[in-house]
Design a protein around this motif. Structure first.
Motif, PDB file in Angstrom:
ATOM      1  N   ARG A 184       0.832  -1.217   0.000  1.00 12.89           N
ATOM      2  CA  ARG A 184       0.000   0.000   0.000  1.00 12.89           C
ATOM      3  C   ARG A 184       0.861   1.259   0.000  1.00 12.89           C
ATOM      4  O   ARG A 184       0.582   2.223  -0.713  1.00 12.89           O
ATOM      5  CB  ARG A 184      -0.918   0.016   1.235  1.00 12.89           C
ATOM      6  CG  ARG A 184      -2.066  -0.952   1.127  1.00 12.89           C
ATOM      7  CD  ARG A 184      -2.845  -1.017   2.438  1.00 12.89           C
ATOM      8  NE  ARG A 184      -3.650  -2.216   2.471  1.00 12.89           N
ATOM      9  CZ  ARG A 184      -4.857  -2.316   1.917  1.00 12.89           C
ATOM     10  NH1 ARG A 184      -5.389  -1.277   1.329  1.00 12.89           N
ATOM     11  NH2 ARG A 184      -5.527  -3.448   1.961  1.00 12.89           N
ATOM     12  N   GLN A 185       1.910   1.262   0.829  1.00 12.08           N
ATOM     13  CA  GLN A 185       2.773   2.451   0.892  1.00 12.08           C
ATOM     14  C   GLN A 185       3.493   2.667  -0.434  1.00 12.08           C
ATOM     15  O   GLN A 185       3.668   3.805  -0.879  1.00 12.08           O
ATOM     16  CB  GLN A 185       3.810   2.305   2.016  1.00 12.08           C
ATOM     17  CG  GLN A 185       3.229   2.358   3.409  1.00 12.08           C
ATOM     18  CD  GLN A 185       2.709   3.748   3.768  1.00 12.08           C
ATOM     19  OE1 GLN A 185       2.941   4.725   3.060  1.00 12.08           O
ATOM     20  NE2 GLN A 185       1.973   3.837   4.861  1.00 12.08           N
ATOM     21  N   SER A 186       3.936   1.569  -1.045  1.00 15.70           N
ATOM     22  CA  SER A 186       4.647   1.694  -2.323  1.00 15.70           C
ATOM     23  C   SER A 186       3.732   2.307  -3.374  1.00 15.70           C
ATOM     24  O   SER A 186       4.111   3.250  -4.079  1.00 15.70           O
ATOM     25  CB  SER A 186       5.126   0.326  -2.818  1.00 15.70           C
ATOM     26  OG  SER A 186       5.858  -0.318  -1.834  1.00 15.70           O
ATOM     27  N   VAL A 187       2.516   1.769  -3.447  1.00 16.56           N
ATOM     28  CA  VAL A 187       1.569   2.275  -4.446  1.00 16.56           C
ATOM     29  C   VAL A 187       1.222   3.731  -4.141  1.00 16.56           C
ATOM     30  O   VAL A 187       1.183   4.583  -5.036  1.00 16.56           O
ATOM     31  CB  VAL A 187       0.309   1.382  -4.493  1.00 16.56           C
ATOM     32  CG1 VAL A 187      -0.788   2.026  -5.329  1.00 16.56           C
ATOM     33  CG2 VAL A 187       0.665   0.009  -5.055  1.00 16.56           C
ATOM     34  N   ALA A 188       1.027   4.044  -2.856  1.00 15.43           N
ATOM     35  CA  ALA A 188       0.689   5.430  -2.485  1.00 15.43           C
ATOM     36  C   ALA A 188       1.806   6.395  -2.879  1.00 15.43           C
ATOM     37  O   ALA A 188       1.555   7.562  -3.181  1.00 15.43           O
ATOM     38  CB  ALA A 188       0.420   5.514  -0.985  1.00 15.43           C
ATOM     39  N   SER A 189       3.045   5.897  -2.901  1.00 15.68           N
ATOM     40  CA  SER A 189       4.169   6.778  -3.266  1.00 15.68           C
ATOM     41  C   SER A 189       4.292   6.942  -4.779  1.00 15.68           C
ATOM     42  O   SER A 189       5.114   7.721  -5.254  1.00 15.68           O
ATOM     43  CB  SER A 189       5.477   6.214  -2.705  1.00 15.68           C
ATOM     44  OG  SER A 189       5.903   5.113  -3.491  1.00 15.68           O
ATOM     45  N   GLY A 190       3.507   6.153  -5.533  1.00 21.81           N
ATOM     46  CA  GLY A 190       3.552   6.289  -6.989  1.00 21.81           C
ATOM     47  C   GLY A 190       4.227   5.135  -7.707  1.00 21.81           C
ATOM     48  O   GLY A 190       4.396   5.169  -8.928  1.00 21.81           O
ATOM     49  N   VAL A 191       4.605   4.091  -6.963  1.00 25.11           N
ATOM     50  CA  VAL A 191       5.168   2.895  -7.606  1.00 25.11           C
ATOM     51  C   VAL A 191       4.034   2.146  -8.315  1.00 25.11           C
ATOM     52  O   VAL A 191       2.932   2.035  -7.774  1.00 25.11           O
ATOM     53  CB  VAL A 191       5.805   1.967  -6.538  1.00 25.11           C
ATOM     54  CG1 VAL A 191       6.170   0.607  -7.123  1.00 25.11           C
ATOM     55  CG2 VAL A 191       7.016   2.638  -5.898  1.00 25.11           C
ATOM     56  N   SER A 192       4.291   1.626  -9.523  1.00 22.45           N
ATOM     57  CA  SER A 192       3.317   0.738 -10.168  1.00 22.45           C
ATOM     58  C   SER A 192       3.699  -0.700  -9.860  1.00 22.45           C
ATOM     59  O   SER A 192       4.864  -1.079 -10.036  1.00 22.45           O
ATOM     60  CB  SER A 192       3.334   0.915 -11.689  1.00 22.45           C
ATOM     61  OG  SER A 192       2.885   2.188 -12.022  1.00 22.45           O
ATOM     62  N   LEU A 193       2.728  -1.479  -9.403  1.00 24.26           N
ATOM     63  CA  LEU A 193       2.985  -2.902  -9.147  1.00 24.26           C
ATOM     64  C   LEU A 193       2.416  -3.694 -10.307  1.00 24.26           C
ATOM     65  O   LEU A 193       1.221  -3.621 -10.582  1.00 24.26           O
ATOM     66  CB  LEU A 193       2.300  -3.365  -7.856  1.00 24.26           C
ATOM     67  CG  LEU A 193       2.769  -2.759  -6.541  1.00 24.26           C
ATOM     68  CD1 LEU A 193       2.106  -3.484  -5.365  1.00 24.26           C
ATOM     69  CD2 LEU A 193       4.283  -2.841  -6.416  1.00 24.26           C
ATOM     70  N   CYS A 194       3.274  -4.443 -10.974  1.00 18.38           N
ATOM     71  CA  CYS A 194       2.829  -5.230 -12.115  1.00 18.38           C
ATOM     72  C   CYS A 194       2.950  -6.706 -11.742  1.00 18.38           C
ATOM     73  O   CYS A 194       4.020  -7.313 -11.883  1.00 18.38           O
ATOM     74  CB  CYS A 194       3.702  -4.867 -13.319  1.00 18.38           C
ATOM     75  SG  CYS A 194       3.151  -5.618 -14.824  1.00 18.38           S
ATOM     76  N   HIS A 195       1.872  -7.249 -11.190  1.00 16.36           N
ATOM     77  CA  HIS A 195       1.882  -8.656 -10.779  1.00 16.36           C
ATOM     78  C   HIS A 195       1.538  -9.547 -11.968  1.00 16.36           C
ATOM     79  O   HIS A 195       0.895  -9.117 -12.915  1.00 16.36           O
ATOM     80  CB  HIS A 195       0.882  -8.873  -9.639  1.00 16.36           C
ATOM     81  CG  HIS A 195       1.437  -8.451  -8.308  1.00 16.36           C
ATOM     82  ND1 HIS A 195       0.775  -8.629  -7.128  1.00 16.36           N
ATOM     83  CD2 HIS A 195       2.609  -7.865  -7.976  1.00 16.36           C
ATOM     84  CE1 HIS A 195       1.508  -8.174  -6.126  1.00 16.36           C
ATOM     85  NE2 HIS A 195       2.619  -7.695  -6.620  1.00 16.36           N
ATOM     86  N   GLY A 196       1.986 -10.799 -11.910  1.00 19.80           N
ATOM     87  CA  GLY A 196       1.738 -11.714 -13.023  1.00 19.80           C
ATOM     88  C   GLY A 196       2.673 -11.443 -14.190  1.00 19.80           C
ATOM     89  O   GLY A 196       2.380 -11.810 -15.324  1.00 19.80           O
ATOM     90  N   ALA A 197       3.816 -10.787 -13.916  1.00 18.89           N
ATOM     91  CA  ALA A 197       4.775 -10.468 -14.987  1.00 18.89           C
ATOM     92  C   ALA A 197       6.104 -11.141 -14.678  1.00 18.89           C
ATOM     93  O   ALA A 197       6.804 -10.747 -13.739  1.00 18.89           O
ATOM     94  CB  ALA A 197       4.967  -8.957 -15.085  1.00 18.89           C
TER      95      ALA A 197
END
Ligand code: FAD
Length: 377
Positions: A184-197
Protein backbone atom coordinates in the motif's frame (compact mmCIF):
# COMPACT_ATOMS: atom_id res chain seq x y z
CA UNK A 1 0.51 -11.09 -25.91
CA UNK A 2 1.18 -7.55 -27.10
CA UNK A 3 0.44 -4.51 -24.96
CA UNK A 4 -2.36 -2.17 -25.96
CA UNK A 5 -1.54 1.49 -26.53
CA UNK A 6 -3.26 2.29 -23.21
CA UNK A 7 -1.36 -0.32 -21.22
CA UNK A 8 1.97 0.71 -22.69
CA UNK A 9 1.29 4.41 -22.26
CA UNK A 10 0.06 4.11 -18.67
CA UNK A 11 2.45 1.55 -17.20
CA UNK A 12 5.52 0.96 -19.35
CA UNK A 13 6.44 4.08 -21.34
CA UNK A 14 9.71 5.85 -20.41
CA UNK A 15 10.43 3.68 -17.39
CA UNK A 16 13.24 4.94 -15.23
CA UNK A 17 13.62 1.89 -13.00
CA UNK A 18 12.31 -1.66 -13.35
CA UNK A 19 12.43 -3.50 -10.04
CA UNK A 20 12.26 -7.26 -10.56
CA UNK A 21 10.73 -9.18 -7.64
CA UNK A 22 7.91 -7.91 -5.45
CA UNK A 23 9.04 -9.28 -2.07
CA UNK A 24 10.13 -7.20 0.91
CA UNK A 25 13.39 -6.18 -0.79
CA UNK A 26 11.91 -5.20 -4.16
CA UNK A 27 9.07 -3.21 -2.61
CA UNK A 28 11.44 -1.38 -0.28
CA UNK A 29 13.75 -0.57 -3.17
CA UNK A 30 10.87 0.77 -5.28
CA UNK A 31 9.35 2.79 -2.43
CA UNK A 32 12.74 4.28 -1.47
CA UNK A 33 13.35 5.30 -5.10
CA UNK A 34 10.06 7.18 -5.23
CA UNK A 35 10.58 8.77 -1.81
CA UNK A 36 13.94 10.12 -2.95
CA UNK A 37 12.85 11.03 -6.50
CA UNK A 38 9.08 11.39 -6.96
CA UNK A 39 9.71 12.24 -10.61
CA UNK A 40 10.99 8.71 -11.41
CA UNK A 41 8.75 6.16 -13.13
CA UNK A 42 9.24 2.97 -11.13
CA UNK A 43 7.55 -0.36 -11.85
CA UNK A 44 7.84 -3.59 -9.84
CA UNK A 45 7.62 -6.72 -12.00
CA UNK A 46 6.45 -9.67 -9.89
CA UNK A 47 5.75 -13.02 -11.50
CA UNK A 48 3.12 -14.11 -8.96
CA UNK A 49 -0.38 -12.73 -8.52
CA UNK A 50 0.83 -12.48 -4.92
CA UNK A 51 4.58 -12.35 -4.22
CA UNK A 52 5.76 -15.93 -4.76
CA UNK A 53 9.02 -16.42 -2.88
CA UNK A 54 9.55 -15.98 0.85
CA UNK A 55 8.19 -12.61 1.91
CA UNK A 56 4.54 -13.63 2.32
CA UNK A 57 5.38 -17.20 3.36
CA UNK A 58 7.80 -16.80 6.27
CA UNK A 59 7.40 -17.19 10.03
CA UNK A 60 7.39 -13.50 10.95
CA UNK A 61 10.27 -13.63 13.44
CA UNK A 62 11.76 -10.21 14.10
CA UNK A 63 15.05 -11.68 15.27
CA UNK A 64 18.77 -11.03 14.92
CA UNK A 65 20.44 -14.30 16.02
CA UNK A 66 19.97 -17.06 18.59
CA UNK A 67 22.97 -18.02 20.72
CA UNK A 68 23.73 -21.42 19.18
CA UNK A 69 23.18 -19.99 15.70
CA UNK A 70 25.69 -17.20 16.32
CA UNK A 71 28.19 -19.70 17.77
CA UNK A 72 27.72 -21.85 14.67
CA UNK A 73 28.13 -18.82 12.38
CA UNK A 74 31.45 -18.04 14.07
CA UNK A 75 32.77 -21.41 12.87
CA UNK A 76 32.10 -20.41 9.26
CA UNK A 77 32.36 -16.63 9.10
CA UNK A 78 34.88 -14.09 10.49
CA UNK A 79 33.83 -12.50 13.78
CA UNK A 80 33.60 -9.02 12.26
CA UNK A 81 31.16 -10.27 9.62
CA UNK A 82 28.99 -12.10 12.18
CA UNK A 83 28.78 -8.99 14.36
CA UNK A 84 28.06 -6.70 11.42
CA UNK A 85 25.28 -9.01 10.27
CA UNK A 86 23.63 -9.10 13.70
CA UNK A 87 23.75 -5.30 13.86
CA UNK A 88 22.35 -5.00 10.36
CA UNK A 89 19.43 -7.29 11.20
CA UNK A 90 18.59 -5.26 14.30
CA UNK A 91 18.89 -1.97 12.43
CA UNK A 92 16.82 -3.39 9.58
CA UNK A 93 14.04 -4.28 12.01
CA UNK A 94 14.15 -0.79 13.50
CA UNK A 95 13.85 0.68 10.02
CA UNK A 96 10.97 -1.65 9.10
CA UNK A 97 9.10 -0.60 12.24
CA UNK A 98 9.80 3.12 11.71
CA UNK A 99 8.75 3.03 8.06
CA UNK A 100 5.49 1.12 8.43
CA UNK A 101 4.58 1.47 12.12
CA UNK A 102 4.18 -1.30 14.68
CA UNK A 103 0.38 -1.45 14.34
CA UNK A 104 0.51 -1.90 10.58
CA UNK A 105 2.99 -4.79 10.75
CA UNK A 106 1.47 -6.39 13.86
CA UNK A 107 4.74 -6.06 15.77
CA UNK A 108 4.71 -7.81 19.15
CA UNK A 109 7.75 -7.30 21.41
CA UNK A 110 7.37 -10.76 22.96
CA UNK A 111 11.06 -11.64 22.98
CA UNK A 112 12.97 -14.51 21.45
CA UNK A 113 13.71 -17.78 23.21
CA UNK A 114 16.12 -20.60 22.50
CA UNK A 115 15.46 -24.14 23.74
CA UNK A 116 18.58 -25.97 24.89
CA UNK A 117 18.37 -29.75 25.20
CA UNK A 118 21.45 -30.56 27.29
CA UNK A 119 23.67 -29.17 30.05
CA UNK A 120 26.88 -29.19 28.01
CA UNK A 121 25.39 -26.95 25.31
CA UNK A 122 23.95 -24.62 27.95
CA UNK A 123 27.37 -24.38 29.62
CA UNK A 124 28.89 -23.33 26.27
CA UNK A 125 26.09 -20.80 25.73
CA UNK A 126 26.45 -19.30 29.21
CA UNK A 127 30.21 -18.96 28.73
CA UNK A 128 29.56 -17.07 25.50
CA UNK A 129 26.74 -14.81 26.81
CA UNK A 130 28.93 -11.98 28.21
CA UNK A 131 30.67 -11.62 24.84
CA UNK A 132 27.41 -11.82 22.93
CA UNK A 133 25.75 -9.29 25.22
CA UNK A 134 28.66 -6.88 24.76
CA UNK A 135 28.26 -7.17 20.98
CA UNK A 136 24.47 -6.80 21.13
CA UNK A 137 24.71 -3.80 23.49
CA UNK A 138 26.52 -1.88 20.75
CA UNK A 139 23.43 -1.86 18.55
CA UNK A 140 20.50 -2.52 20.93
CA UNK A 141 21.69 -0.21 23.69
CA UNK A 142 20.63 -2.93 26.16
CA UNK A 143 23.41 -4.26 28.42
CA UNK A 144 21.89 -7.75 28.72
CA UNK A 145 19.71 -8.54 25.73
CA UNK A 146 20.42 -12.28 26.20
CA UNK A 147 19.88 -13.96 29.58
CA UNK A 148 19.31 -17.38 31.11
CA UNK A 149 15.53 -17.90 30.90
CA UNK A 150 15.39 -21.43 32.32
CA UNK A 151 13.12 -20.31 35.16
CA UNK A 152 10.28 -20.09 32.59
CA UNK A 153 10.64 -23.69 31.41
CA UNK A 154 7.92 -25.19 33.62
CA UNK A 155 5.52 -22.40 32.63
CA UNK A 156 5.91 -23.21 28.90
CA UNK A 157 5.75 -26.99 29.34
CA UNK A 158 8.29 -27.99 26.66
CA UNK A 159 9.53 -31.58 26.43
CA UNK A 160 13.14 -32.69 25.82
CA UNK A 161 14.41 -29.29 26.94
CA UNK A 162 16.61 -28.59 29.95
CA UNK A 163 17.30 -24.87 29.58
CA UNK A 164 16.09 -21.67 27.93
CA UNK A 165 17.87 -18.52 26.83
CA UNK A 166 15.80 -15.37 26.50
CA UNK A 167 16.47 -12.46 24.15
CA UNK A 168 14.40 -9.49 25.24
CA UNK A 169 15.19 -7.41 22.13
CA UNK A 170 13.42 -9.72 19.66
CA UNK A 171 9.77 -9.97 18.63
CA UNK A 172 7.22 -11.05 16.06
CA UNK A 173 5.46 -9.49 13.09
CA UNK A 174 2.32 -10.45 11.18
CA UNK A 175 3.96 -11.27 7.86
CA UNK A 176 0.83 -10.78 5.77
CA UNK A 177 -0.04 -7.42 7.29
CA UNK A 178 3.57 -6.29 6.92
CA UNK A 179 3.63 -7.07 3.20
CA UNK A 180 0.18 -5.61 2.66
CA UNK A 181 1.26 -2.36 4.36
CA UNK A 182 4.41 -2.27 2.25
CA UNK A 183 2.45 -2.75 -0.97
CA UNK A 184 0.00 0.00 0.00
CA UNK A 185 2.77 2.45 0.89
CA UNK A 186 4.65 1.69 -2.32
CA UNK A 187 1.57 2.28 -4.45
CA UNK A 188 0.69 5.43 -2.49
CA UNK A 189 4.17 6.78 -3.27
CA UNK A 190 3.55 6.29 -6.99
CA UNK A 191 5.17 2.90 -7.61
CA UNK A 192 3.32 0.74 -10.17
CA UNK A 193 2.98 -2.90 -9.15
CA UNK A 194 2.83 -5.23 -12.12
CA UNK A 195 1.88 -8.66 -10.78
CA UNK A 196 1.74 -11.71 -13.02
CA UNK A 197 4.77 -10.47 -14.99
CA UNK A 198 7.66 -12.89 -15.24
CA UNK A 199 10.96 -11.42 -16.43
CA UNK A 200 12.36 -14.16 -18.58
CA UNK A 201 15.58 -12.45 -19.63
CA UNK A 202 17.37 -9.10 -19.41
CA UNK A 203 19.54 -7.56 -22.13
CA UNK A 204 21.67 -4.60 -21.16
CA UNK A 205 23.19 -1.98 -23.40
CA UNK A 206 25.00 1.19 -22.39
CA UNK A 207 21.79 3.20 -21.94
CA UNK A 208 19.48 0.82 -20.19
CA UNK A 209 17.95 -2.61 -19.93
CA UNK A 210 15.49 -4.48 -22.12
CA UNK A 211 13.32 -6.85 -20.10
CA UNK A 212 11.73 -9.76 -21.88
CA UNK A 213 8.55 -10.35 -19.93
CA UNK A 214 5.81 -12.94 -19.99
CA UNK A 215 3.08 -12.19 -20.92
CA UNK A 216 3.70 -8.51 -21.75
CA UNK A 217 6.63 -8.87 -24.14
CA UNK A 218 9.65 -6.54 -24.22
CA UNK A 219 9.78 -3.53 -21.89
CA UNK A 220 12.62 -1.03 -21.64
CA UNK A 221 13.91 0.79 -18.55
CA UNK A 222 16.91 3.03 -17.84
CA UNK A 223 17.88 0.93 -14.82
CA UNK A 224 17.02 -2.46 -13.31
CA UNK A 225 17.09 -3.59 -9.69
CA UNK A 226 17.04 -7.37 -9.36
CA UNK A 227 15.42 -8.49 -6.08
CA UNK A 228 14.60 -12.09 -6.89
CA UNK A 229 16.43 -13.65 -3.92
CA UNK A 230 16.45 -17.47 -4.22
CA UNK A 231 15.66 -17.21 -7.95
CA UNK A 232 18.48 -14.73 -8.65
CA UNK A 233 20.58 -16.97 -10.88
CA UNK A 234 17.85 -17.25 -13.48
CA UNK A 235 18.56 -13.62 -14.48
CA UNK A 236 22.08 -13.17 -13.08
CA UNK A 237 23.92 -16.53 -13.22
CA UNK A 238 27.16 -14.94 -11.94
CA UNK A 239 25.69 -14.40 -8.48
CA UNK A 240 26.50 -16.96 -5.80
CA UNK A 241 22.95 -17.66 -4.62
CA UNK A 242 21.44 -21.08 -3.98
CA UNK A 243 17.71 -21.65 -3.54
CA UNK A 244 16.69 -23.33 -0.29
CA UNK A 245 13.18 -24.45 0.47
CA UNK A 246 11.81 -23.98 3.99
CA UNK A 247 8.66 -25.80 5.11
CA UNK A 248 6.12 -24.67 7.68
CA UNK A 249 2.86 -25.80 9.26
CA UNK A 250 0.29 -24.13 11.47
CA UNK A 251 -2.03 -25.93 13.89
CA UNK A 252 -5.64 -25.27 14.73
CA UNK A 253 -6.05 -23.12 17.87
CA UNK A 254 -4.75 -24.91 20.98
CA UNK A 255 -6.89 -24.24 24.07
CA UNK A 256 -4.79 -22.66 26.82
CA UNK A 257 -1.61 -22.51 24.76
CA UNK A 258 1.15 -21.99 27.31
CA UNK A 259 3.67 -19.84 25.44
CA UNK A 260 3.87 -16.59 23.49
CA UNK A 261 6.85 -15.36 21.48
CA UNK A 262 9.52 -16.46 18.99
CA UNK A 263 11.25 -19.76 19.80
CA UNK A 264 14.17 -21.57 18.16
CA UNK A 265 16.20 -24.69 18.65
CA UNK A 266 19.06 -26.55 16.94
CA UNK A 267 21.04 -23.53 15.71
CA UNK A 268 17.92 -21.94 14.29
CA UNK A 269 17.07 -24.93 12.07
CA UNK A 270 13.74 -25.24 13.93
CA UNK A 271 11.54 -22.27 14.82
CA UNK A 272 8.06 -21.91 16.27
CA UNK A 273 5.80 -19.17 17.54
CA UNK A 274 2.26 -18.56 18.58
CA UNK A 275 -0.16 -16.93 16.15
CA UNK A 276 -2.91 -16.10 18.61
CA UNK A 277 -3.61 -19.55 20.06
CA UNK A 278 -2.23 -21.43 17.04
CA UNK A 279 1.31 -22.79 16.77
CA UNK A 280 3.28 -21.97 13.62
CA UNK A 281 6.27 -24.29 13.30
CA UNK A 282 8.90 -24.54 10.59
CA UNK A 283 12.30 -25.96 9.82
CA UNK A 284 13.94 -29.39 9.58
CA UNK A 285 15.72 -28.40 6.37
CA UNK A 286 18.84 -29.94 7.92
CA UNK A 287 17.20 -33.39 7.55
CA UNK A 288 17.67 -33.21 3.80
CA UNK A 289 19.86 -30.34 2.61
CA UNK A 290 20.14 -31.79 -0.90
CA UNK A 291 16.41 -32.38 -1.34
CA UNK A 292 15.57 -28.91 -0.01
CA UNK A 293 17.96 -27.19 -2.44
CA UNK A 294 15.18 -26.45 -4.88
CA UNK A 295 12.80 -23.76 -6.12
CA UNK A 296 9.88 -26.20 -6.14
CA UNK A 297 7.32 -24.78 -3.75
CA UNK A 298 5.77 -27.93 -2.28
CA UNK A 299 5.84 -29.69 1.09
CA UNK A 300 7.25 -33.18 1.60
CA UNK A 301 6.18 -36.04 3.86
CA UNK A 302 9.44 -36.67 5.69
CA UNK A 303 10.01 -33.02 6.70
CA UNK A 304 6.38 -32.53 7.70
CA UNK A 305 6.45 -35.78 9.71
CA UNK A 306 9.51 -34.54 11.60
CA UNK A 307 7.78 -31.24 12.34
CA UNK A 308 4.74 -33.07 13.70
CA UNK A 309 6.97 -35.33 15.81
CA UNK A 310 8.71 -32.30 17.33
CA UNK A 311 5.31 -30.80 18.11
CA UNK A 312 4.32 -33.98 19.96
CA UNK A 313 7.63 -34.49 21.77
CA UNK A 314 8.98 -30.99 22.38
CA UNK A 315 6.59 -28.12 21.76
CA UNK A 316 3.15 -29.24 22.97
CA UNK A 317 3.71 -32.69 24.51
CA UNK A 318 0.52 -34.44 25.58
CA UNK A 319 -1.70 -32.00 23.65
CA UNK A 320 -4.02 -33.15 20.85
CA UNK A 321 -3.55 -30.98 17.78
CA UNK A 322 -4.63 -30.83 14.18
CA UNK A 323 -2.52 -29.31 11.41
CA UNK A 324 -4.61 -26.63 9.72
CA UNK A 325 -2.27 -25.65 6.88
CA UNK A 326 1.14 -26.57 5.46
CA UNK A 327 3.26 -24.58 3.02
CA UNK A 328 6.78 -23.83 1.90
CA UNK A 329 8.75 -20.83 0.66
CA UNK A 330 12.06 -20.36 -1.11
CA UNK A 331 15.03 -18.64 0.52
CA UNK A 332 18.28 -17.52 -1.10
CA UNK A 333 21.47 -18.77 0.59
CA UNK A 334 25.18 -18.54 -0.14
CA UNK A 335 28.63 -19.32 1.22
CA UNK A 336 28.14 -16.65 3.91
CA UNK A 337 24.96 -15.32 5.48
CA UNK A 338 25.68 -11.77 4.32
CA UNK A 339 23.33 -10.56 1.59
CA UNK A 340 24.49 -9.39 -1.82
CA UNK A 341 23.66 -5.72 -2.44
CA UNK A 342 25.80 -4.45 -5.28
CA UNK A 343 25.91 -2.97 -8.75
CA UNK A 344 26.39 -5.78 -11.26
CA UNK A 345 26.81 -3.39 -14.21
CA UNK A 346 26.37 0.29 -14.98
CA UNK A 347 22.62 -0.21 -15.35
CA UNK A 348 21.72 -3.06 -12.96
CA UNK A 349 21.85 -3.44 -9.19
CA UNK A 350 21.19 -6.72 -7.36
CA UNK A 351 19.83 -7.05 -3.81
CA UNK A 352 19.48 -10.77 -3.14
CA UNK A 353 20.44 -13.66 -0.80
CA UNK A 354 18.59 -12.64 2.35
CA UNK A 355 18.98 -16.10 3.93
CA UNK A 356 16.63 -17.01 6.75
CA UNK A 357 16.41 -13.45 8.11
CA UNK A 358 15.07 -11.33 5.29
CA UNK A 359 12.32 -9.83 7.44
CA UNK A 360 15.18 -8.28 9.40
CA UNK A 361 17.50 -7.53 6.46
CA UNK A 362 15.03 -6.71 3.69
CA UNK A 363 14.21 -3.07 4.41
CA UNK A 364 17.80 -1.85 4.50
CA UNK A 365 18.79 -4.09 1.57
CA UNK A 366 16.04 -2.53 -0.55
CA UNK A 367 16.95 0.99 0.53
CA UNK A 368 20.65 0.39 -0.18
CA UNK A 369 19.82 -0.95 -3.64
CA UNK A 370 17.76 2.18 -4.27
CA UNK A 371 20.67 4.40 -3.18
CA UNK A 372 23.07 2.56 -5.50
CA UNK A 373 20.62 2.98 -8.38
CA UNK A 374 20.01 6.67 -7.67
CA UNK A 375 23.76 7.23 -7.86
CA UNK A 376 23.71 6.19 -11.53
CA UNK A 377 20.69 8.25 -12.65
C1 FAD B 1 9.35 -20.65 5.45
C2 FAD B 1 10.20 -19.45 5.67
C3 FAD B 1 10.30 -18.90 6.94
C4 FAD B 1 11.06 -17.75 7.14
N1 FAD B 1 11.02 -17.15 8.36
C5 FAD B 1 11.64 -15.96 8.53
C6 FAD B 1 11.51 -15.25 9.74
O1 FAD B 1 10.79 -15.68 10.63
N2 FAD B 1 12.19 -14.09 9.89
C7 FAD B 1 12.99 -13.60 8.89
O2 FAD B 1 13.63 -12.55 9.10
N3 FAD B 1 13.09 -14.22 7.71
C8 FAD B 1 12.43 -15.38 7.50
N4 FAD B 1 12.52 -16.02 6.31
C9 FAD B 1 13.33 -15.42 5.25
C10 FAD B 1 12.63 -14.23 4.60
O3 FAD B 1 11.28 -14.53 4.37
C11 FAD B 1 13.34 -13.91 3.28
O4 FAD B 1 14.71 -13.74 3.52
C12 FAD B 1 12.79 -12.64 2.64
O5 FAD B 1 11.39 -12.69 2.54
C13 FAD B 1 13.42 -12.46 1.28
O6 FAD B 1 12.80 -11.36 0.66
P1 FAD B 1 13.12 -11.02 -0.85
O7 FAD B 1 12.29 -9.86 -1.21
O8 FAD B 1 14.59 -10.94 -1.02
O9 FAD B 1 12.70 -12.32 -1.64
P2 FAD B 1 11.28 -12.95 -1.98
O10 FAD B 1 10.28 -12.65 -0.96
O11 FAD B 1 11.53 -14.38 -2.32
O12 FAD B 1 10.86 -12.15 -3.27
C14 FAD B 1 11.42 -12.41 -4.53
C15 FAD B 1 10.28 -12.28 -5.52
O13 FAD B 1 10.82 -12.33 -6.83
C16 FAD B 1 9.84 -12.93 -7.66
N5 FAD B 1 10.54 -13.38 -8.85
C17 FAD B 1 11.52 -14.30 -8.93
N6 FAD B 1 11.98 -14.40 -10.18
C18 FAD B 1 11.27 -13.51 -10.92
C19 FAD B 1 11.31 -13.13 -12.29
N7 FAD B 1 12.19 -13.67 -13.14
N8 FAD B 1 10.43 -12.19 -12.73
C20 FAD B 1 9.55 -11.60 -11.87
N9 FAD B 1 9.49 -11.93 -10.55
C21 FAD B 1 10.35 -12.86 -10.09
C22 FAD B 1 9.27 -14.05 -6.81
O14 FAD B 1 7.98 -14.43 -7.24
C23 FAD B 1 9.27 -13.42 -5.43
O15 FAD B 1 8.01 -12.90 -5.05
C24 FAD B 1 11.79 -17.18 6.06
C25 FAD B 1 11.72 -17.75 4.80
C26 FAD B 1 10.92 -18.87 4.59
C27 FAD B 1 10.84 -19.45 3.22
Amino acid sequence: MSLSHWEYDTYFRDLDVAVIGGGIVGLNAAWALRRARPDLRVVVFERGSLPYGASTRNAGFACFGSVTEVMDDLERMPEAEVRALMARRYQGLRRLRENLGDDAIGYEPLGGWELIADDATMARCLAFLPTLNAWAAEFTGQPEAYADGTAHLAEFGFGGTRHLIHNRAEGLVHTGHMMDALMRQSVASGVSLCHGAWVERMDEDGDGVELHTQPFGPVRARRAVVCTNGFARQLLPVLDVTPARAQVLVTDPIPELRFRGAFHFDEGYYYFRNVGDQVLFGGARNLDFAGETTTEMVTTGHIQDRLERCLREIIIPGVDFRVQRRWSGIMGLGPTKSPIVQAVSGTTVAAVRMGGMGVALGTLAGEEAAALTLGTL
